[in-house]
Design a protein around this motif. Sequence first.
Motif, PDB file in Angstrom:
ATOM      1  N   GLU A  32       7.091 -20.056   8.554  1.00  0.00           N
ATOM      2  CA  GLU A  32       8.365 -20.119   7.838  1.00  0.00           C
ATOM      3  C   GLU A  32       8.606 -18.908   6.944  1.00  0.00           C
ATOM      4  OE1 GLU A  32       8.081 -23.678   5.592  1.00  0.00           O
ATOM      5  OE2 GLU A  32       7.934 -24.998   7.362  1.00  0.00           O
ATOM      6  N   ARG A  33       7.510 -18.328   6.452  1.00  0.00           N
ATOM      7  CA  ARG A  33       7.630 -17.206   5.527  1.00  0.00           C
ATOM      8  C   ARG A  33       6.871 -15.996   6.057  1.00  0.00           C
ATOM      9  NH1 ARG A  33       6.966 -21.488   1.499  1.00  0.00           N
ATOM     10  NH2 ARG A  33       4.710 -21.141   1.398  1.00  0.00           N
ATOM     11  N   GLU A  34       7.198 -14.841   5.492  1.00  0.00           N
ATOM     12  CA  GLU A  34       6.516 -13.608   5.874  1.00  0.00           C
ATOM     13  C   GLU A  34       5.039 -13.694   5.505  1.00  0.00           C
ATOM     14  OE1 GLU A  34       7.502  -8.887   5.700  1.00  0.00           O
ATOM     15  OE2 GLU A  34       7.540  -9.949   3.788  1.00  0.00           O
ATOM     16  N   LEU A  35       4.208 -13.219   6.401  1.00  0.00           N
ATOM     17  CA  LEU A  35       2.767 -13.182   6.194  1.00  0.00           C
ATOM     18  C   LEU A  35       2.319 -11.723   6.231  1.00  0.00           C
ATOM     19  CD1 LEU A  35       0.146 -14.981   6.019  1.00  0.00           C
ATOM     20  CD2 LEU A  35      -0.037 -14.666   8.503  1.00  0.00           C
ATOM     21  N   LEU A  36       1.544 -11.330   5.237  1.00  0.00           N
ATOM     22  CA  LEU A  36       0.935 -10.002   5.218  1.00  0.00           C
ATOM     23  C   LEU A  36      -0.528 -10.153   5.613  1.00  0.00           C
ATOM     24  CD1 LEU A  36       0.613  -6.969   4.434  1.00  0.00           C
ATOM     25  CD2 LEU A  36       0.258  -7.748   2.078  1.00  0.00           C
ATOM     26  N   THR A  85       3.510 -10.896  15.655  1.00  0.00           N
ATOM     27  CA  THR A  85       3.950  -9.585  16.116  1.00  0.00           C
ATOM     28  C   THR A  85       4.565  -8.893  14.909  1.00  0.00           C
ATOM     29  OG1 THR A  85       4.385 -10.392  18.365  1.00  0.00           O
ATOM     30  CG2 THR A  85       5.439  -8.323  17.711  1.00  0.00           C
ATOM     31  N   PRO A  86       3.902  -7.903  14.337  1.00  0.00           N
ATOM     32  CA  PRO A  86       4.364  -7.350  13.064  1.00  0.00           C
ATOM     33  C   PRO A  86       5.713  -6.656  13.167  1.00  0.00           C
ATOM     34  CG  PRO A  86       2.565  -6.034  13.956  1.00  0.00           C
ATOM     35  CD  PRO A  86       2.665  -7.252  14.806  1.00  0.00           C
ATOM     36  N   THR A  87       6.545  -6.910  12.178  1.00  0.00           N
ATOM     37  CA  THR A  87       7.822  -6.204  12.061  1.00  0.00           C
ATOM     38  C   THR A  87       7.693  -5.022  11.119  1.00  0.00           C
ATOM     39  OG1 THR A  87       8.479  -7.783  10.344  1.00  0.00           O
ATOM     40  CG2 THR A  87       9.200  -8.239  12.593  1.00  0.00           C
ATOM     41  N   LYS A  88       6.579  -4.940  10.400  1.00  0.00           N
ATOM     42  CA  LYS A  88       6.300  -3.803   9.522  1.00  0.00           C
ATOM     43  C   LYS A  88       4.820  -3.494   9.591  1.00  0.00           C
ATOM     44  CE  LYS A  88       6.636  -2.184   4.725  1.00  0.00           C
ATOM     45  NZ  LYS A  88       7.006  -2.541   3.330  1.00  0.00           N
ATOM     46  N   VAL A  89       4.503  -2.221   9.760  1.00  0.00           N
ATOM     47  CA  VAL A  89       3.115  -1.765   9.822  1.00  0.00           C
ATOM     48  C   VAL A  89       2.951  -0.588   8.864  1.00  0.00           C
ATOM     49  CG1 VAL A  89       1.281  -0.803  11.269  1.00  0.00           C
ATOM     50  CG2 VAL A  89       2.896  -2.472  12.235  1.00  0.00           C
ATOM     51  N   VAL A  90       1.985  -0.701   7.966  1.00  0.00           N
ATOM     52  CA  VAL A  90       1.624   0.414   7.090  1.00  0.00           C
ATOM     53  C   VAL A  90       0.128   0.636   7.265  1.00  0.00           C
ATOM     54  CG1 VAL A  90       1.563   1.332   4.753  1.00  0.00           C
ATOM     55  CG2 VAL A  90       3.423  -0.199   5.431  1.00  0.00           C
ATOM     56  N   ALA A  91      -0.243   1.816   7.719  1.00  0.00           N
ATOM     57  CA  ALA A  91      -1.652   2.099   7.986  1.00  0.00           C
ATOM     58  C   ALA A  91      -2.035   3.414   7.329  1.00  0.00           C
ATOM     59  CB  ALA A  91      -1.906   2.162   9.486  1.00  0.00           C
ATOM     60  N   LYS A  92      -3.198   3.409   6.719  1.00  0.00           N
ATOM     61  CA  LYS A  92      -3.631   4.574   5.946  1.00  0.00           C
ATOM     62  C   LYS A  92      -5.095   4.882   6.236  1.00  0.00           C
ATOM     63  CE  LYS A  92      -3.124   6.251   1.156  1.00  0.00           C
ATOM     64  NZ  LYS A  92      -2.592   5.870  -0.177  1.00  0.00           N
ATOM     65  N   ARG A  93      -5.359   6.166   6.454  1.00  0.00           N
ATOM     66  CA  ARG A  93      -6.712   6.645   6.706  1.00  0.00           C
ATOM     67  C   ARG A  93      -6.975   7.782   5.717  1.00  0.00           C
ATOM     68  NH1 ARG A  93      -8.257   7.867  12.808  1.00  0.00           N
ATOM     69  NH2 ARG A  93      -6.372   9.114  12.703  1.00  0.00           N
ATOM     70  N   MET A 104       0.860  -1.186   0.000  1.00  0.00           N
ATOM     71  CA  MET A 104       0.000   0.000   0.000  1.00  0.00           C
ATOM     72  C   MET A 104       0.897   1.237   0.000  1.00  0.00           C
ATOM     73  SD  MET A 104      -3.133   0.970   2.591  1.00  0.00           S
ATOM     74  CE  MET A 104      -2.186   0.694   4.099  1.00  0.00           C
ATOM     75  N   ARG A 105       0.746   2.064  -1.024  1.00  0.00           N
ATOM     76  CA  ARG A 105       1.545   3.281  -1.096  1.00  0.00           C
ATOM     77  C   ARG A 105       1.118   4.242   0.005  1.00  0.00           C
ATOM     78  NH1 ARG A 105       0.576   8.141  -3.194  1.00  0.00           N
ATOM     79  NH2 ARG A 105      -1.363   7.426  -4.189  1.00  0.00           N
ATOM     80  N   GLN A 106       2.100   4.758   0.717  1.00  0.00           N
ATOM     81  CA  GLN A 106       1.781   5.640   1.826  1.00  0.00           C
ATOM     82  C   GLN A 106       1.822   7.093   1.384  1.00  0.00           C
ATOM     83  OE1 GLN A 106       0.002   6.392   4.227  1.00  0.00           O
ATOM     84  NE2 GLN A 106       0.820   4.947   5.733  1.00  0.00           N
ATOM     85  N   ASN A 107       1.001   7.891   2.022  1.00  0.00           N
ATOM     86  CA  ASN A 107       0.948   9.331   1.824  1.00  0.00           C
ATOM     87  C   ASN A 107       0.989   9.952   3.212  1.00  0.00           C
ATOM     88  OD1 ASN A 107      -0.084  11.999   1.688  1.00  0.00           O
ATOM     89  ND2 ASN A 107      -1.023  11.574  -0.291  1.00  0.00           N
ATOM     90  N   PRO A 108       1.980  10.800   3.496  1.00  0.00           N
ATOM     91  CA  PRO A 108       2.096  11.348   4.860  1.00  0.00           C
ATOM     92  C   PRO A 108       0.817  12.006   5.365  1.00  0.00           C
ATOM     93  CG  PRO A 108       4.058  11.859   3.586  1.00  0.00           C
ATOM     94  CD  PRO A 108       3.081  11.248   2.621  1.00  0.00           C
ATOM     95  N   SER A 109       0.028  12.589   4.459  1.00  0.00           N
ATOM     96  CA  SER A 109      -1.206  13.260   4.887  1.00  0.00           C
ATOM     97  C   SER A 109      -2.254  12.278   5.385  1.00  0.00           C
ATOM     98  CB  SER A 109      -1.792  14.064   3.716  1.00  0.00           C
ATOM     99  OG  SER A 109      -0.900  15.054   3.284  1.00  0.00           O
ATOM    100  N   PHE A 145     -11.289   5.388   2.686  1.00  0.00           N
ATOM    101  CA  PHE A 145     -11.074   4.084   3.315  1.00  0.00           C
ATOM    102  C   PHE A 145     -10.136   4.195   4.497  1.00  0.00           C
ATOM    103  CE2 PHE A 145      -7.673   4.523   0.213  1.00  0.00           C
ATOM    104  CZ  PHE A 145      -6.550   4.040   0.879  1.00  0.00           C
ATOM    105  N   VAL A 146     -10.172   3.144   5.309  1.00  0.00           N
ATOM    106  CA  VAL A 146      -9.209   2.942   6.400  1.00  0.00           C
ATOM    107  C   VAL A 146      -8.655   1.533   6.239  1.00  0.00           C
ATOM    108  CG1 VAL A 146      -8.829   2.865   8.885  1.00  0.00           C
ATOM    109  CG2 VAL A 146     -10.514   4.456   7.933  1.00  0.00           C
ATOM    110  N   SER A 147      -7.328   1.390   6.222  1.00  0.00           N
ATOM    111  CA  SER A 147      -6.733   0.070   6.048  1.00  0.00           C
ATOM    112  C   SER A 147      -5.419  -0.013   6.812  1.00  0.00           C
ATOM    113  CB  SER A 147      -6.494  -0.202   4.553  1.00  0.00           C
ATOM    114  OG  SER A 147      -6.103  -1.534   4.341  1.00  0.00           O
ATOM    115  N   VAL A 148      -5.151  -1.198   7.350  1.00  0.00           N
ATOM    116  CA  VAL A 148      -3.911  -1.450   8.090  1.00  0.00           C
ATOM    117  C   VAL A 148      -3.265  -2.713   7.533  1.00  0.00           C
ATOM    118  CG1 VAL A 148      -2.864  -1.878  10.352  1.00  0.00           C
ATOM    119  CG2 VAL A 148      -4.908  -0.423  10.173  1.00  0.00           C
ATOM    120  N   HIS A 149      -1.979  -2.643   7.220  1.00  0.00           N
ATOM    121  CA  HIS A 149      -1.221  -3.804   6.761  1.00  0.00           C
ATOM    122  C   HIS A 149      -0.203  -4.187   7.829  1.00  0.00           C
ATOM    123  CE1 HIS A 149      -1.900  -3.067   2.153  1.00  0.00           C
ATOM    124  NE2 HIS A 149      -3.029  -3.071   2.854  1.00  0.00           N
TER     125      HIS A 149
END
Length: 223
Positions: A69-73, A160-168, A1-6, A99-103
């Motif tokens: 064994e592998r990364e899960l999104l 326990t996520p090692t990467k979080v991308v969340a967009k509102r 998911m492409r992030q936008n600081p705004s 939308f609101v979404s969290v990866h």
Amino acid sequence: MRQNPSFAMTDAAELRRVIDDNPWMTLVSQTPDGLVASHYAVLLDEDRDDLTIVGHVGKPDDAIHGLGERELLVIVQGPHGYISPGWYGDVPSVPTWNFVSVHLSGIPEILSPEENLRVLDRLVARFESALPQPRLMWQAPNDEEYVRRLERGTVGFRLTPTKVVAKRKLSQNKSDEVVDTIIAELEAGASPYADPRLSAEMRRAHDAIRAARGGPSTGGVAS
């Protein structure tokens, strides 16, 4: 998911709220045979105060995903909906989708059978508790043999996520007047795109924005 600081979401409490409010999630893995996606109910880990989640998959989805064994999104999809350009007033404009979404990404830990049973029990209790006569997992006519057989057909996990991308994305780039109109249209029920859950998310986000700059709230009550 492409992030936008705004549109970025970073507040941990808000992220936990969105995860808790939207438990039906999409699990995505990159496998030797290509991408694979599954859909399961997932909960926050009740023993943690971070973004750790727990859930299960039915066999053989664990093998297909290479679970553990592998990364899960894990994709959390919150309220979302169509926004008409007619709601912007008499100005050049095009439609959009709010939308609101969290990866959440990471390599999950496989749960023991007893831990998995506790997660399954929590899942049933979470959704049955809203009913006038809930049927809990250990309640008759289910017996222990049936419940344990059910558990053996699933594999529980903790991530326990090692990467979080969340967009509102909730019209933060629009004026207060336009935002109030969009909220009113989403709440009015007159169009096929009315959605009180999405309008509540917009109220929540814009009330925080307006409070930060000392302006009036959107009115109404955010969920």
